[in-house]
Structure formats: C-alpha cells, structure tokens
Design a protein around this motif. Structure first.
Motif, short mmCIF file in Angstrom:
data_model
loop_
_atom_site.label_atom_id
_atom_site.label_comp_id
_atom_site.label_asym_id
_atom_site.label_seq_id
_atom_site.Cartn_x
_atom_site.Cartn_y
_atom_site.Cartn_z
N LYS A 101 44.33 43.36 40.81
CA LYS A 101 44.34 43.85 39.89
C LYS A 101 43.62 43.50 38.52
CE LYS A 101 49.76 42.25 39.79
NZ LYS A 101 50.55 41.11 39.54
N GLY A 102 43.42 44.93 38.29
CA GLY A 102 42.28 45.01 37.78
C GLY A 102 41.34 45.41 38.14
N ARG A 103 41.55 45.99 38.76
CA ARG A 103 39.68 46.15 39.65
C ARG A 103 40.67 47.65 40.97
NH1 ARG A 103 40.12 40.72 41.34
NH2 ARG A 103 37.93 40.33 39.54
N THR A 104 38.72 47.81 40.76
CA THR A 104 39.04 49.52 42.03
C THR A 104 38.63 48.79 43.29
OG1 THR A 104 38.23 50.57 40.33
CG2 THR A 104 38.31 51.66 42.43
N THR A 105 39.95 48.43 44.20
CA THR A 105 40.02 48.34 45.24
C THR A 105 39.44 49.46 46.98
OG1 THR A 105 40.85 46.29 44.77
CG2 THR A 105 40.19 46.62 46.86
N ILE A 106 38.08 49.13 47.74
CA ILE A 106 38.62 50.10 49.01
C ILE A 106 38.85 49.36 49.68
CG2 ILE A 106 36.95 51.73 50.03
CD1 ILE A 106 37.82 52.26 47.24
N VAL B 168 35.05 37.93 45.97
CA VAL B 168 35.76 37.05 44.96
C VAL B 168 35.25 36.29 43.72
CG1 VAL B 168 38.75 36.77 44.37
CG2 VAL B 168 38.40 37.94 46.34
N ALA B 169 35.06 35.58 44.20
CA ALA B 169 34.46 34.32 43.50
C ALA B 169 33.14 35.60 42.44
CB ALA B 169 33.53 33.71 44.16
N ARG B 170 32.95 36.45 42.59
CA ARG B 170 31.91 36.67 42.12
C ARG B 170 32.27 38.06 40.67
NH1 ARG B 170 27.42 41.05 44.41
NH2 ARG B 170 27.06 40.57 42.93
N ASN B 171 33.82 37.65 40.57
CA ASN B 171 34.69 38.68 39.62
C ASN B 171 34.15 39.71 39.48
OD1 ASN B 171 36.67 38.68 37.75
ND2 ASN B 171 35.90 38.54 35.98
N PRO B 172 34.10 40.66 40.91
CA PRO B 172 33.49 42.42 40.78
C PRO B 172 34.80 43.16 40.06
CG PRO B 172 34.73 41.70 42.59
CD PRO B 172 34.58 40.67 42.07
N LYS B 173 33.98 44.69 39.59
CA LYS B 173 34.71 45.59 39.25
C LYS B 173 35.34 45.99 40.14
CE LYS B 173 34.09 45.02 34.17
NZ LYS B 173 35.71 44.64 34.15
N ILE B 174 35.16 46.51 41.35
CA ILE B 174 35.01 47.19 42.56
C ILE B 174 34.72 45.69 43.41
CG2 ILE B 174 34.01 48.73 44.15
CD1 ILE B 174 32.85 50.87 41.85
N LEU B 175 35.86 45.65 44.64
CA LEU B 175 36.29 44.78 45.72
C LEU B 175 35.77 46.25 47.14
CD1 LEU B 175 36.52 42.37 46.43
CD2 LEU B 175 38.73 42.66 46.41
N MET B 176 35.73 45.93 48.11
CA MET B 176 35.25 46.82 49.14
C MET B 176 35.53 45.48 50.43
SD MET B 176 32.13 49.82 48.78
CE MET B 176 30.91 48.63 48.52
N LEU B 177 36.83 46.29 50.55
CA LEU B 177 36.75 45.44 51.83
C LEU B 177 36.52 46.48 53.18
CD1 LEU B 177 40.42 43.07 50.35
CD2 LEU B 177 37.81 42.25 51.05
N SER C 169 25.88 44.74 41.31
CA SER C 169 26.04 43.43 40.99
C SER C 169 27.97 43.55 40.89
CB SER C 169 25.58 42.83 39.76
OG SER C 169 25.77 43.32 38.31
N GLN C 170 28.26 44.06 40.70
CA GLN C 170 29.32 44.68 40.13
C GLN C 170 30.53 44.68 41.49
OE1 GLN C 170 29.76 46.09 36.09
NE2 GLN C 170 27.89 47.27 36.33
N ILE C 171 29.69 45.35 42.05
CA ILE C 171 30.75 45.26 43.02
C ILE C 171 30.96 44.12 44.95
CG2 ILE C 171 30.44 46.58 46.18
CD1 ILE C 171 28.94 48.71 44.26
N GLY C 172 31.72 43.84 44.95
CA GLY C 172 32.13 42.77 46.15
C GLY C 172 32.48 43.49 47.04
N TYR C 173 31.42 42.93 48.61
CA TYR C 173 31.34 43.78 49.27
C TYR C 173 31.58 43.17 50.90
CZ TYR C 173 30.42 46.12 52.98
OH TYR C 173 29.70 46.75 54.55
#
Length: 596
Positions: A536-541, A503-512, A426-430
């Motif tokens: 900004k402010g989130r870990t991004t892969i 992006v809409a879920r405001n994740p802590k970890i974003l993976m593209l 739930s804290q990961i945006g994929y």
C-alpha cells in the motif's frame, strides 16, 4: 617505472616522511664512513710509531709510550663504538619514517581500490571473478608496499652512500678506487639482464596466484555442492594441479634469483682482492699506508650490502611494477553508470518503459526487445515468464544496474539517467532471486538496508515478511548469527529475511525478483497476504515464474524470450485464453497433484 608512477601522488602526500627518511639515511651513512677513517688513523698511528716503540725496549719510556698507544687505541675504539650506536639509532629513525610511510600508503591504496570497486557497475563483476579481485587488493598491494618501503629505503641508502663515498675514495687515491670499482659495471649489466627475466616470470606468478585464489574461493563458496556430490577428492586434485602450476612458476623465478647472491659476492670478493693487490704495490712504493688499504677494504665491505641489495631491490621493483600494472587496469576502469543531471528528490514511484531493448555487454545476449509498459505510483505490476525470459533484466534496469541498449526508462516522468544513482537506489527496495545474507546477526541483516532502522522497524519488517516466528524460535532470537551467505538458515527463511531487509528501508519502489521461489504454496500465500499491507502506498514490481504471485498485482505482463506477449489484469488474461492461462492451468494442476 611507468606503471609505478601512479604512486607518486602518495609519495607527495607523505613527502615529509620521505624527506626525513632521506636525511636520516645520509646521517646514518656518515656514521658508517667515519669509523673507516678512524681505523686508518689508528693503524697509521701504530705503523708510524712501532719502530720507535721497539727502540725503547727495556726502558721505562717504552711502558709510558705503550700506555699512550693503548689509550689512543681505546679512544678510537670508543669513538667507533659510539658511531655504531648512533648509526643504529638513525637506522631506527629511517624505518620509522620510510617503512611507516609505506604502511600508510598501503592503507590508503587499499581503501582507494576498495572504494573504486564499490563504484563500478554490475557488468564489471560479471566480467571479473572474485578471487582475482581479492588477490589484487591483497597480494598485489603487498608487493607494491615492498617497493614503497624496503625498496626505496635500500635504494636511497645505496644512492646516498655512493654519492658520499665514491668521490671521497677518488680524493684519496684514484687508481685504488678504480681497482675497487671495476666489478660494479659487470654487476650492473648482469642485473639488467636477469631482471628482464624476473619481470616476465613475476607476471606469470601473479596470474597463477589469481587463478589459485579464484579456485579456492569458488570451492569454499560451493562447499555444500562439493560435499553433496562427493567431489572432495576431485576438488583436492584440481587444487593440487593449480598449486603445482604456481609452485613451478615460483621455482622458475627462484632459480633466476639464486644467480644474484653468488654473482654479487664473487664480484665483491674480486673487489677486495684487487684492492689489496693494487694497494700493496703502492705501499711498497711509499705512496699509500697500511691504514689506507684497511680503510679501502672497509669501504668495499660497506658497499657489499648495498650492492648486494641492488639485485633484491631490482627484483622488488619489477614485481611491484607487475602488480601495479594489474591494479592500474582496474583503477583505470570507469563507471559508465553516472548521472547526467544529478537529480535528487523523493520519488512518487511512476515507472515507464518505452521501446526498451537490452543486450548484455559482456555476453552479447539480447535479453529484452521493444518492452513498453507503465506503472502508476502506488500500483503493482507482476512480470510473469519462464526462466530466461528477461524478467530479472527489467529489475536491473529499474535500479539502474545497467543502462538500456535502446529505448528509455522513466521514473516520475524523467529519464532514469538524470537521477543521482545513490539517491535513486536508496528509494528502491530490492529482493533478489539469489538471496545473499551477510555473516552477521539476523537483526543486522534486516537493518542493513537503512541507516535509520531501529528495533521496532526491524521487528515490524520481520512480521510483515512472516519470518518473525522463525526468528523467535532460535535460542538467540534476532541476535542469531546466520553464517556465511546465511548458510544456517533454510532457503525459505533466507528469502523472507531478504524481504524483511527490503521492507525495513520503507522504499518508494519495491521489487521482488522471484522472492518466493524457495517457499511452499502455503507459506507463499501467508507472505502474499502480509504483502498486501506492505504494498500500500508504494509502487511494487513482482517478478515471478509462479502465476500465484501475480494475483496481488493490479497489472500483469507476460514475457517470453524477452518480449511482451500478453498484458492486462488476471481476469483479462484468463479471458484471452493465451499463454498466461496455459501457465496458470499447468501450475494449478501441479499444485492440486502435490496436495493429493
């Protein structure tokens, strides 16, 4: 019945429906047994008094006696009619309990299966095709419902009728009852033999049905490819072959089932003949009356449908057992992606891979070998590599779609298996490489990732993903329906809507995961500039085969054949003059060529 025993928990849940159904069946059977006795009384009344009636010929007493007979027969007829109406009422109540129970169990079973499907890991869906999954939750559950409804209803009716009627028939006349029941053992042996064949052919039909469903589902999903390559006729021919296989197996089953009704009706007819033969001899001897023969013939006819339904019920049970066996195969499949400690907390976003190796369990392909890297909270990492280098596998391990074969993955210093799986994801945006949009509005697709997405959040996410302008160009704006799998949108629009959804879920970890592969260089640069604010402010892969996508990242990892061959910043890797620079030069040359 071993496979069907799984359903006992539902029978217990709806035990009051079942108990009332049994009660109503018993009462309805009483109301069909009593009329036979009334017929006996009526016939014996007439038979015993017909000579007396004739002896009063030409006398007024004969008319009086006729009126008494007529009134008696009328009363008997009225009572028989009342019994039929009462039996009909209780048969209605039988259906309102047992058939309703089967529908309730069907509802519960479908929900249980669907919920279980949702809990199973990604590897399960790689091993099983969609058509088979759909067939089990629809066709197989429907066949199981037939066992829980009509099969139980007619089976209980048969059992209770036999339990009530056979002892009563023996109490009237043992010899006549034996003659009437002689064909039944032959019938039972015949049904047992034929049902073994039915069971085998039912399983073959289920397998064929699953194959047919799978083929149709794939054909409809890939309809664009079929039409592009003008393979419609080939698709129709292959469907005809699959459908013909199903038809032949169904006809084989039908031929066996066709033996039931002629066999049963012949044996019931034999019972009637034997009853009349044995009964007539005893009437001549004076030990039975005509009323008894009529009563027994009615009893034989009462047994006709229950005994006839025995073959049908047996067939239903056999097919239900075959279907439940298929359902049990999936219901007994366990999810190995479980939390060891159930940690639920807000993530900071630090990701660590330490000597990670991974082999896909379904194919045996070694996707990763000794992968080690770390990303601090708020930092970004680009994973660059060619197709098949293992980039997407890393994303699957971070979101714990799979567990590592060796080594360990840590988030915020804890091994990933300690986290509650739902809380982690739930804290990961994929954003997957293979974009999937639901057949719904654009607004609902973007808001899908979070239960708290309001209009303002959705609009901001669309702007960040550089898809807002495209959406507003549609006549219905955000209320535009995208069609199945987002077929009404272009590839680039689908990818940007998918980015907005993450992006809409405001994740802590974003993976593209190669999320910009379907957009041109200009659109890619526009989205990447927007992504600077998002990151900004989130870990991004950022996973990509394009080096241009790596420019935003704080660190870059270059993969080749599942191994890290280079890592560092963009400038550091360019200075090394290795694989990254070679890939960079090739792609920049190609871009310049396209611009010219």
């Amino acid at each position: 019945m071993k496979e069907l025993s799984y359903l006992n928990k539902y029978l217990w849940k709806y035990k009051y429906h079942l108990a009332l159904g049994i009660l109503f069946i018993i009462i309805s059977n009483i109301f069909q047994i009593i009329p036979a006795q009334l017929v006996r009384y009526a016939l014996d009344l007439v038979g015993d008094n017909i000579l007396i009636y004739k002896s009063f010929q030409n006398l007024e007493l004969q008319q009086s006696m006729y009126e008494t007979f007529a009134l008696s027969i009328l009363i008997y007829g009225g009572i028989i009619l009342l019994m039929a109406l009462l039996r009909g009422a209780f048969l209605f109540m039988v259906r309102q309990t047992i058939i309703v129970m089967s529908r309730l169990v069907e509802y519960d079973l479908k929900n249980e299966i669907y919920s279980h499907y949702q809990s199973l890991p990604l590897s399960f869906y790689r091993r099983n095709n969609t058509g088979d999954l759909m067939n089990r939750i629809s066709e197989d559950v429907s066949k199981v419902r037939m066992y829980l409804g009509p099969s139980i209803m007619y089976g209980l009716s048969l059992i209770t009728l036999f339990a009530m009627l056979i002892p009563y028939m023996f109490s009237i006349n043992v010899e006549l009852t034996m003659y009437a029941l002689i064909p039944l053992p032959i019938l039972s042996v015949s049904i047992y033999y034929v049902n073994n064949i039915i069971n085998k052919r039912s399983e073959e039909i289920q397998i064929s049905q699953s194959g047919l469903s799978t083929y149709v589902q794939e054909a409809f999903s890939g309809i664009r490819v079929l039409k592009s390559f003008t393979r419609e006729n080939d698709s129709i021919n292959k469907f005809a072959i699959e459908s013909n296989d199903y038809k032949e197996k169904s006809l084989d089953l039908t031929r066996v089932q066709a033996l039931f009704f002629p066999l049963i009706m012949a044996l019931i007819g034999l019972s009637t003949i034997l009853t009349i033969y044995a009964g007539s001899a005893q009437v001549i001897e004076g030990t039975l009356t005509f009323g008894n023969i009529a009563e027994f013939i009615i009893y034989v006819n009462l047994l006709t449908w229950p005994v006839t339904s025995l073959g049908w019920v047996s067939s239903i049970i056999q097919r239900a057992a075959a279907s439940q066996k298929r359902l049990n195969e999936f219901l007994k499949t366990k999810n190995d992606i479980v939390s060891s400690e159930g940690i639920k907390k807000e993530l900071d976003g630090k990701i660590e891979f330490k000597d990670v190796g991974f082999v896909y369990p379904d194919s045996g392909i070694e996707a990763l070998k000794d992968i080690t890297f770390s990303v601090n909270p708020g930092e970004s990492l680009a994973i660059i590599g060619t197709t098949g280098s293992g980039k997407s596998t890393i994303a699957n391990l971070i979101s714990r779609m799979y567990d590592t074969t060796s080594g360990e993955v840590k988030i915020d210093g804890e091994t990933i298996d300690k986290y509650d799986v739902v809380g982690l994801r739930s804290q990961i945006g994929y954003v997957p490489q293979d974009v999937f949009l639901f057949s719904d509005t654009i607004f609902n697709n973007i808001a899908f990732g979070s239960d708290e997405s309001d209009e303002e959040t959705v609009i901001k996410a669309a702007k960040d993903a550089d898809v807002y302008g495209n959406i507003m160009d549609f006549p219905n704006g955000f209320n535009t329906r995208v069609g199945e799998r987002g077929i009404t949108l272009s590839g680039g629009q689908k990818q940007r809507v998918s980015i907005a959804r993450a992006v809409a879920r405001n994740p802590k970890i974003l993976m593209l995961d190669d999320a910009l592969s379907a957009v041109d260089m200009k659109t890619e640069n526009t989205i990447l500039n927007s992504m600077k604010k998002i990151m900004k402010g989130r870990t991004t892969i950022i996973i990509s085969h394009r080096v241009s996508s790596a420019k935003l990242a704080d660190k870059i990892v270059v993969l080749d054949d599942g191994q890290i061959v280079e890592k560092g910043t963009h400038d550091e890797l360019m200075a090394i003059n290795g694989s990254y620079k070679e890939l960079y030069d090739k792609q920049m040359s190609a871009e310049e060529y396209l611009e010219e």
